[in-house]
Write a protein that holds these residues in place. Structure first.
Motif, PDB file in Angstrom:
ATOM      1  N   VAL A 119      38.547  33.796  69.001  1.00 50.35           N
ATOM      2  CA  VAL A 119      38.265  33.213  70.306  1.00 50.35           C
ATOM      3  C   VAL A 119      39.582  32.956  71.028  1.00 50.35           C
ATOM      4  O   VAL A 119      40.434  32.218  70.515  1.00 50.35           O
ATOM      5  CB  VAL A 119      37.492  31.884  70.142  1.00 50.35           C
ATOM      6  CG1 VAL A 119      37.005  31.383  71.492  1.00 50.35           C
ATOM      7  CG2 VAL A 119      36.328  32.040  69.183  1.00 50.35           C
ATOM      8  N   PRO A 120      39.763  33.547  72.230  1.00 49.44           N
ATOM      9  CA  PRO A 120      40.994  33.249  72.965  1.00 49.44           C
ATOM     10  C   PRO A 120      40.983  31.795  73.429  1.00 49.44           C
ATOM     11  O   PRO A 120      39.921  31.237  73.714  1.00 49.44           O
ATOM     12  CB  PRO A 120      40.963  34.213  74.155  1.00 49.44           C
ATOM     13  CG  PRO A 120      39.562  34.699  74.273  1.00 49.44           C
ATOM     14  CD  PRO A 120      38.881  34.479  72.948  1.00 49.44           C
ATOM     15  N   ALA A 121      42.158  31.187  73.483  1.00 51.35           N
ATOM     16  CA  ALA A 121      42.251  29.785  73.901  1.00 51.35           C
ATOM     17  C   ALA A 121      43.621  29.559  74.509  1.00 51.35           C
ATOM     18  O   ALA A 121      44.580  30.255  74.172  1.00 51.35           O
ATOM     19  CB  ALA A 121      42.061  28.860  72.699  1.00 51.35           C
ATOM     20  N   LEU A 122      43.707  28.580  75.421  1.00 54.94           N
ATOM     21  CA  LEU A 122      45.015  28.143  75.913  1.00 54.94           C
ATOM     22  C   LEU A 122      45.552  27.029  75.029  1.00 54.94           C
ATOM     23  O   LEU A 122      46.754  26.825  74.952  1.00 54.94           O
ATOM     24  CB  LEU A 122      44.906  27.650  77.363  1.00 54.94           C
ATOM     25  CG  LEU A 122      44.674  28.737  78.413  1.00 54.94           C
ATOM     26  CD1 LEU A 122      44.362  28.116  79.771  1.00 54.94           C
ATOM     27  CD2 LEU A 122      45.892  29.654  78.519  1.00 54.94           C
ATOM     28  N   GLY A 136      34.021  29.782  81.112  1.00 53.49           N
ATOM     29  CA  GLY A 136      32.849  29.428  80.307  1.00 53.49           C
ATOM     30  C   GLY A 136      32.268  30.620  79.563  1.00 53.49           C
ATOM     31  O   GLY A 136      31.183  30.533  78.974  1.00 53.49           O
ATOM     32  N   HIS A 137      32.992  31.762  79.570  1.00 53.75           N
ATOM     33  CA  HIS A 137      32.436  32.983  78.956  1.00 53.75           C
ATOM     34  C   HIS A 137      32.155  32.784  77.467  1.00 53.75           C
ATOM     35  O   HIS A 137      31.094  33.133  76.969  1.00 53.75           O
ATOM     36  CB  HIS A 137      33.393  34.160  79.133  1.00 53.75           C
ATOM     37  CG  HIS A 137      33.596  34.542  80.560  1.00 53.75           C
ATOM     38  ND1 HIS A 137      32.624  35.147  81.306  1.00 53.75           N
ATOM     39  CD2 HIS A 137      34.644  34.370  81.396  1.00 53.75           C
ATOM     40  CE1 HIS A 137      33.070  35.359  82.528  1.00 53.75           C
ATOM     41  NE2 HIS A 137      34.305  34.891  82.609  1.00 53.75           N
ATOM     42  N   TYR A 138      33.147  32.241  76.758  1.00 57.97           N
ATOM     43  CA  TYR A 138      32.950  32.055  75.315  1.00 57.97           C
ATOM     44  C   TYR A 138      31.985  30.905  75.027  1.00 57.97           C
ATOM     45  O   TYR A 138      31.200  30.977  74.092  1.00 57.97           O
ATOM     46  CB  TYR A 138      34.298  31.894  74.586  1.00 57.97           C
ATOM     47  CG  TYR A 138      34.878  33.252  74.229  1.00 57.97           C
ATOM     48  CD1 TYR A 138      34.555  33.869  73.032  1.00 57.97           C
ATOM     49  CD2 TYR A 138      35.680  33.936  75.131  1.00 57.97           C
ATOM     50  CE1 TYR A 138      35.031  35.143  72.731  1.00 57.97           C
ATOM     51  CE2 TYR A 138      36.170  35.209  74.836  1.00 57.97           C
ATOM     52  CZ  TYR A 138      35.838  35.804  73.626  1.00 57.97           C
ATOM     53  OH  TYR A 138      36.297  37.056  73.331  1.00 57.97           O
ATOM     54  N   LEU A 142      28.824  31.616  72.669  1.00 59.86           N
ATOM     55  CA  LEU A 142      28.710  30.981  71.345  1.00 59.86           C
ATOM     56  C   LEU A 142      27.580  29.953  71.298  1.00 59.86           C
ATOM     57  O   LEU A 142      27.141  29.575  70.203  1.00 59.86           O
ATOM     58  CB  LEU A 142      30.045  30.324  70.967  1.00 59.86           C
ATOM     59  CG  LEU A 142      31.263  31.277  70.964  1.00 59.86           C
ATOM     60  CD1 LEU A 142      32.543  30.500  70.710  1.00 59.86           C
ATOM     61  CD2 LEU A 142      31.090  32.388  69.925  1.00 59.86           C
ATOM     62  N   ALA A 143      27.100  29.531  72.467  1.00 56.77           N
ATOM     63  CA  ALA A 143      26.083  28.462  72.516  1.00 56.77           C
ATOM     64  C   ALA A 143      24.830  28.770  71.693  1.00 56.77           C
ATOM     65  O   ALA A 143      24.290  27.865  71.041  1.00 56.77           O
ATOM     66  CB  ALA A 143      25.708  28.148  73.967  1.00 56.77           C
TER      67      ALA A 143
END
Ligand code: FFO
Ligand code: ATP
Length: 193
Positions: A119-122, A136-138, A142-143
């Motif tokens: 999962v990409p993250a900042l 909010g794509h991930y 994942l929801a």
């Protein structure tokens, strides 16, 4: 006034743009080393094609596929959950400069068939809180997955630079915590979520 997430995102995105290329490339190589050894026994992994400032090498998905892992890559389809395609074909430039696979689309549910989702993250915090780019794509993708790992869902692994693994990042009720984080110096670490 920008909310807490927006302010932290701006600071982290600026930090990524200012990071010297040599430091970024060393971090990318370290992360690829940690992930390749940990993920090579997997059957299916959902990876992503990195932006120029992200801490994953551009060849990572292909390198993982070359050791026998089936690698899925995301496709942005507006405000829907991400769609997926195999990493074995040509790529094209999709929404917002992201490279996307051009092969047959597997549908949003394909993510549930993976052993691991990168999962990409900042930034990520010690409780698995993840700050993404704000689309909010991930979170939407994942929801639908079961909350508990015992119910059979992929292991969620966020990928960040060392200085982006923080004590606390701003999160809200829709944010899906990740199970683990990989950093260049710390390797792959499970988080208490
Ligand atoms: N590599 C990667 N793929 C991903 C994501 C991501 O964060 N990283 N996404 C996670 O949800 C989705 C796409 N969401 C995105 C949201 C914002 C921007 C964005 O701000 N782009 C900048 C250019 C940034 C750069 O070059 O570093 C722009 O449009 O100006 C890109 C993708 C799906 N695929
Ligand atoms: N499960 C969900 N269903 C519908 N909308 C959602 C869901 N999760 C998040 N959103 C919406 O997506 C938008 C962005 O959310 P957030 O700021 O948490 O993004 P992010 O986690 O930084 O991005 P990403 O998941 O793409 O990395 C918000 O408007 C939020 O309400």
């Amino acid at each position: 006034m920008a909310d807490a997430k927006t302010q932290v995102r701006r600071r982290l995105a600026a930090g990524r743009r200012e990071r010297p290329a040599a430091e970024r490339d060393a971090a990318r190589a370290a992360i690829a080393g940690h992930l390749t050894s940990a993920l090579s026994p997997c059957r299916r992994v959902a990876a992503y094609l990195p932006l120029s400032t992200e801490p994953l090498p551009p060849t990572f998905a292909a390198d993982l596929a070359a050791v026998g892992v089936t690698v899925l890559l995301p496709i942005v389809t507006g405000a829907s959950p991400l769609d997926w395609a195999l990493a074995d074909g040509p790529v094209t430039t999709g929404s917002r400069g992201i490279s996307e696979p051009t092969g047959p689309r597997l549908g949003p549910d394909a993510v549930a068939t993976c052993d691991v989702v990168l999962v990409p993250a900042l930034a990520v915090d010690h409780a698995g809180g993840r700050l993404g780019r704000g689309g909010g794509h991930y979170d939407r993708t994942l929801a639908p997955l079961p909350t508990r790992r015992a119910d059979g869902r992929p292991w969620l692994v966020a990928v960040v630079f060392d200085d982006e693994f923080l004590d606390r990042v701003p999160t809200d009720a829709l944010d899906r915590p990740v199970d683990a984080v990989v950093t260049p110096s710390g390797g792959l670490r499970e988080l208490p979520t």
